[in-house]
Design a protein around this motif. Sequence first.
Motif, PDB file in Angstrom:
ATOM      1  N   ASP A  91      13.617   6.562  -3.834  1.00 16.23           N
ATOM      2  CA  ASP A  91      12.832   6.969  -2.666  1.00 16.23           C
ATOM      3  C   ASP A  91      13.321   8.342  -2.229  1.00 16.23           C
ATOM      4  O   ASP A  91      14.394   8.782  -2.641  1.00 16.23           O
ATOM      5  CB  ASP A  91      12.959   5.956  -1.519  1.00 16.23           C
ATOM      6  CG  ASP A  91      11.762   5.985  -0.572  1.00 16.23           C
ATOM      7  OD1 ASP A  91      10.821   6.778  -0.793  1.00 16.23           O
ATOM      8  OD2 ASP A  91      11.758   5.213   0.408  1.00 16.23           O
ATOM      9  N   PRO A 106       6.379  -3.690   5.408  1.00 16.68           N
ATOM     10  CA  PRO A 106       6.935  -3.949   4.074  1.00 16.68           C
ATOM     11  C   PRO A 106       7.040  -5.426   3.703  1.00 16.68           C
ATOM     12  O   PRO A 106       7.306  -5.744   2.555  1.00 16.68           O
ATOM     13  CB  PRO A 106       8.323  -3.295   4.150  1.00 16.68           C
ATOM     14  CG  PRO A 106       8.663  -3.284   5.595  1.00 16.68           C
ATOM     15  CD  PRO A 106       7.360  -3.128   6.324  1.00 16.68           C
ATOM     16  N   ILE A 156       9.168   4.514  -5.176  1.00 18.43           N
ATOM     17  CA  ILE A 156       8.370   3.941  -4.090  1.00 18.43           C
ATOM     18  C   ILE A 156       7.207   4.880  -3.798  1.00 18.43           C
ATOM     19  O   ILE A 156       7.388   6.101  -3.704  1.00 18.43           O
ATOM     20  CB  ILE A 156       9.249   3.702  -2.840  1.00 18.43           C
ATOM     21  CG1 ILE A 156      10.266   2.599  -3.170  1.00 18.43           C
ATOM     22  CG2 ILE A 156       8.401   3.340  -1.628  1.00 18.43           C
ATOM     23  CD1 ILE A 156      11.297   2.322  -2.109  1.00 18.43           C
ATOM     24  N   THR A 182      12.420   0.052   3.868  1.00 12.09           N
ATOM     25  CA  THR A 182      11.600   0.171   2.659  1.00 12.09           C
ATOM     26  C   THR A 182      12.423  -0.163   1.421  1.00 12.09           C
ATOM     27  O   THR A 182      11.979  -0.920   0.553  1.00 12.09           O
ATOM     28  CB  THR A 182      11.017   1.591   2.538  1.00 12.09           C
ATOM     29  OG1 THR A 182      10.295   1.900   3.727  1.00 12.09           O
ATOM     30  CG2 THR A 182      10.091   1.708   1.344  1.00 12.09           C
ATOM     31  N   LYS A 185       4.694   0.755   3.760  1.00  6.27           N
ATOM     32  CA  LYS A 185       5.904   1.157   4.492  1.00  6.27           C
ATOM     33  C   LYS A 185       5.849   0.764   5.971  1.00  6.27           C
ATOM     34  O   LYS A 185       6.878   0.572   6.592  1.00  6.27           O
ATOM     35  CB  LYS A 185       6.132   2.659   4.345  1.00  6.27           C
ATOM     36  CG  LYS A 185       6.474   3.047   2.920  1.00  6.27           C
ATOM     37  CD  LYS A 185       6.708   4.516   2.787  1.00  6.27           C
ATOM     38  CE  LYS A 185       6.956   4.870   1.327  1.00  6.27           C
ATOM     39  NZ  LYS A 185       7.297   6.247   1.127  1.00  6.27           N
TER      40      LYS A 185
END
Length: 165
Positions: free
Chosen positions: A95, A73, A38, A103, A70
Amino acid sequence: MESSIILTNEQIKNKTRRIAYQIYETNCNEKEIIIAGINGNGYVFAQNIATILNSISDLNVVLCEVLIDKKNPIKKISTSIHSNEYKNKSLVLVDDVLNSGTTLIYGIKHFLEVPLKRFKTAVLINRNHKKYPVKADFKGISLSTSMQEHINVIFDTENAYAILE
């Protein structure tokens, strides 16, 4: 407010290496694996995992950046590689910190639109404050914190660390 280091550079390196080995063990029968990070620290963490995977395995490691807003989203999510490149492949969504799960859950939703052979998630720090039923398959550390505390992961080229603020 005071901040304290919760992961040093050496600890982050060790946890990243352990996660890379776990990913390899889970995918040892695969020829190729997609490591999808991400955007931001998640992508940096994914790059670090991919580097280790390349050194410990003969897997063809394909790095992918997941571009997600973020703060919002629900907006359209895109990836740095075309969906045909990860169709019917093993994919790990990466992540740095799993906080509320927002997220990660929207990232997962994006990849559910394409048939995958295997789908896993990896995070460096799992905070245990989930709003959504999402879990990290591979995690460096689980930490119970208050909602007012914030975890910040800094990935410098020479020194990486995580602090609790």
